[in-house]
Design a protein around this motif. Structure first.
Motif, short mmCIF file in Angstrom:
data_model
loop_
_atom_site.label_atom_id
_atom_site.label_comp_id
_atom_site.label_asym_id
_atom_site.label_seq_id
_atom_site.Cartn_x
_atom_site.Cartn_y
_atom_site.Cartn_z
N TRP A 1 39.33 47.35 35.65
CA TRP A 1 38.77 46.47 34.62
C TRP A 1 37.56 47.16 34.02
N PRO A 2 37.49 47.23 32.72
CA PRO A 2 36.25 47.75 32.12
C PRO A 2 35.10 46.80 32.48
N PHE A 3 34.00 47.35 32.87
CA PHE A 3 32.90 46.49 33.30
C PHE A 3 32.49 45.53 32.19
N GLU A 4 32.50 46.04 30.97
CA GLU A 4 32.08 45.22 29.84
C GLU A 4 32.92 43.95 29.73
N VAL A 5 34.21 44.11 29.94
CA VAL A 5 35.12 42.97 29.84
C VAL A 5 34.81 41.97 30.96
N TRP A 6 34.66 42.50 32.15
CA TRP A 6 34.38 41.66 33.31
C TRP A 6 33.08 40.89 33.12
N PHE A 7 32.06 41.63 32.71
CA PHE A 7 30.74 41.02 32.53
C PHE A 7 30.76 39.98 31.40
N THR A 8 31.42 40.33 30.29
CA THR A 8 31.42 39.41 29.15
C THR A 8 32.12 38.10 29.49
N ARG A 9 33.16 38.20 30.29
CA ARG A 9 33.83 36.97 30.73
C ARG A 9 32.87 36.06 31.48
N ILE A 10 32.16 36.68 32.40
CA ILE A 10 31.20 35.89 33.20
C ILE A 10 30.16 35.26 32.29
N LEU A 11 29.66 36.06 31.37
CA LEU A 11 28.62 35.59 30.46
C LEU A 11 29.12 34.42 29.61
N ILE A 12 30.30 34.58 29.04
CA ILE A 12 30.80 33.54 28.13
C ILE A 12 31.13 32.26 28.88
N ASN A 13 31.69 32.39 30.05
CA ASN A 13 31.95 31.18 30.83
C ASN A 13 30.65 30.45 31.13
N GLY A 14 29.62 31.20 31.43
CA GLY A 14 28.30 30.59 31.67
C GLY A 14 27.77 29.92 30.42
N CYS A 15 27.93 30.60 29.28
CA CYS A 15 27.46 30.03 28.01
C CYS A 15 28.21 28.73 27.69
N LEU A 16 29.50 28.73 27.94
CA LEU A 16 30.29 27.53 27.65
C LEU A 16 29.86 26.37 28.53
N ASP A 17 29.56 26.66 29.78
CA ASP A 17 29.06 25.61 30.68
C ASP A 17 27.74 25.05 30.16
N ARG A 18 26.90 25.95 29.70
CA ARG A 18 25.62 25.51 29.18
C ARG A 18 25.78 24.70 27.90
N ARG A 19 26.69 25.13 27.06
CA ARG A 19 26.95 24.38 25.81
C ARG A 19 27.40 22.96 26.13
N LYS A 20 28.25 22.87 27.13
CA LYS A 20 28.75 21.56 27.52
C LYS A 20 27.59 20.70 28.02
N ALA A 21 26.74 21.31 28.85
CA ALA A 21 25.60 20.57 29.39
C ALA A 21 24.65 20.16 28.27
N LEU A 22 24.46 21.05 27.30
CA LEU A 22 23.57 20.74 26.17
C LEU A 22 24.11 19.60 25.35
N SER A 23 25.42 19.61 25.09
CA SER A 23 26.01 18.56 24.27
C SER A 23 25.92 17.23 25.00
N ARG A 24 26.07 17.28 26.33
CA ARG A 24 25.95 16.05 27.13
C ARG A 24 24.51 15.53 27.03
N ARG A 25 23.58 16.45 27.10
CA ARG A 25 22.16 16.06 27.04
C ARG A 25 21.82 15.49 25.67
N ASP A 26 22.34 16.15 24.61
CA ASP A 26 22.05 15.69 23.25
C ASP A 26 22.63 14.31 22.98
N ARG A 27 23.69 13.97 23.71
CA ARG A 27 24.31 12.66 23.51
C ARG A 27 23.37 11.55 23.98
N TRP A 28 22.57 11.87 24.99
CA TRP A 28 21.73 10.82 25.59
C TRP A 28 20.27 10.90 25.17
N PHE A 29 19.83 12.09 24.83
CA PHE A 29 18.42 12.22 24.47
C PHE A 29 18.26 12.63 23.02
N VAL A 30 17.30 11.97 22.38
CA VAL A 30 17.02 12.32 20.98
C VAL A 30 15.95 13.40 20.99
#
Lengths: 202, 227
Positions: B106-135
């Motif tokens: 596996w190219p390291f870049e591919v492996w690393f980017t997957r980890i990064l993007i999955n983390g970003c998506l989790d954070r996006r989800k958490a942010l959207s959940r937070r924005d739903r409840w807090f102004v």
């Protein structure tokens, strides 16, 4: 001038853009067409410009936020966090000397029983003495306070009567008001004139 | 945030030699191991030998290689400097913690980017959940950072226009379908080729190209042909 049907489709143009961006050579038919057709060349240039501007803007924005200093700080933060990884959990051993000393103390405590008996006896004597002292104290002050209070409380009004000095009477009254058991009368006191006020009026 | 497209999990065995693309600049298929992949293999070896201090030292080099690109991707995903910063840190820490699972196929870049993007998506989800409840009543850190960044430009009009343009682009990218957005982000801001994106996402390369084209067409439509 070529017919519109011969122009490169948008999707093909986009493929050309991706190929060129990847550093590869365009396929000959597309390259030839782009060289000949002004319209397609203009469309391709517009597409490339749009995509590149979008990318440059995005990168510039991110780079403005993630300055070299910030990236350095990020590196340090990662290094700090990684520092704790891969290290086995540290078991803090209890100091040997303290363990020995504690054991020694507990042994010496349990050994002589007479120490426990003496402590119990001492406690009993102490409690008994304390109780008797308290009992004596309750009896004695009750008698002395009774006589003193009666004289001091009644004296100003009844005994001294008209001969008593006004200032002395008022000061006695103030002293009486300062006592804890007359706090509830302080509201009434606020309505009556004070010695200081009378002196000031004079 | 519904329909968010998630790259393959990091331990997906589908990534074989076929995905062996080269990191650093323009990448090629079946190229020898890239610098970062070689470094990752070296770090893995050091960790296996128990030479953790040396492994950490070498890992610093790997961080320096990918840090800027990772920050760009994370920032475009999250639009918040602190969140992006944390996402990048988390991704690197995760990489070090699971370096023994890295395979040189596996190219390291591919492996690393997957980890990064999955983390970003989790954070996006958490942010959207937070924005739903807090102004949000305060200016976000991203806005502050952008204001600081824009402060470098002396012309207030230029500053204002640039800010508006960035907001328009961000809003347009946010309106993309989850899969289109991921593909577009990786290709455009992550500097990945369609083949690399294909390896990261598990999508067919031609599908990646189609998604990219559709994303670009939609963006041009939303932005009126001008970013």
């Amino acid at each position: 001038m070529k017919h519109r049907a011969h122009h490169l489709h948008d999707e093909r143009l986009f493929d050309c853009y991706l190929t060129e961006r990847g550093g590869d050579v365009l396929d000959p038919p597309a390259a030839e067409h782009l060289a000949d057709c002004g319209e397609c060349t203009a469309r391709y240039a517009a597409l490339s410009e749009f995509m590149e501007t979008l990318r440059r803007d995005g990168e510039a924005e991110a780079d403005a936020v993630f300055t070299p200093d910030r990236l350095r700080a990020q590196q340090h933060a990662i290094a700090r966090r990684v520092e704790h990884l891969g290290r086995p959990a540290r078991v803090i051993s209890f100091p040997h000397r303290i363990v020995q000393r504690t054991l020694g103390v507990s042994q010496s405590r349990t050994a002589p029983r007479w120490v426990a008996a003496a402590a119990a006896a001492g406690l009993f004597v102490g409690v008994a003495l304390g109780a008797s002292y308290e009992w004596n104290m309750r009896r004695a002050p009750a008698a002395s306070f009774g006589t003193r209070d009666v004289s001091s409380r009644i004296a100003p009004a009844a005994v001294r009567g008209a001969n008593a000095d006004d200032a002395a009477f008022l000061s006695d009254l103030e002293l009486a008001l300062e006592r804890p058991h007359t706090r509830e009368l302080q509201a009434f006191d606020a309505l009556t004139p004070h010695v200081r006020e009378i002196r000031d009026q004079r | 945030m519904s329909g968010e497209f998630r790259p393959l999990p990091v331990d997906t065995p589908e990534l074989g030699d076929d995905a062996a693309v080269h990191a650093g600049g323009r990448r090629r298929l079946h190229a020898p191991l890239s610098d970062d992949s070689r470094l990752a293999v070296e770090i893995r070896g050091l960790v296996e030998q128990g030479a953790m201090d040396e492994a950490r030292e070498r890992f610093g080099e790997l961080v320096a290689l990918h840090q800027r690109r990772a920050s760009r991707i994370a920032y475009q995903y999250l639009r918040d400097a602190s969140e992006a910063d944390e996402a990048v840190q988390d991704a690197f820490v995760k990489v070090f913690a699971h370096i023994d699972g890295y395979r040189e196929a596996w190219p390291f870049e591919v492996w690393f980017t997957r980890i990064l993007i999955n983390g970003c998506l989790d954070r996006r989800k958490a942010l959207s959940r937070r924005d739903r409840w807090f102004v949000d009543t305060e200016v976000s850190t991203a806005d502050e950072a952008r204001a600081v960044a824009a402060g470098a430009s002396a012309d207030p009009e230029h500053r204002l226009l640039a800010r508006e343009r960035r907001a328009r682009v961000a809003a347009a990218i946010d309106r993309l379908d989850g899969r289109q957005r991921t593909v577009f982000m990786l290709c455009h801001y992550g500097d990945c080729t369609p083949r690399e994106v294909s390896a990261m996402t598990g999508l067919n390369e031609s599908t990646v190209r189609v998604h990219l084209f559709r994303a670009a067409r939609k963006l041009r439509g939303l932005l009126g042909g001008k970013p």
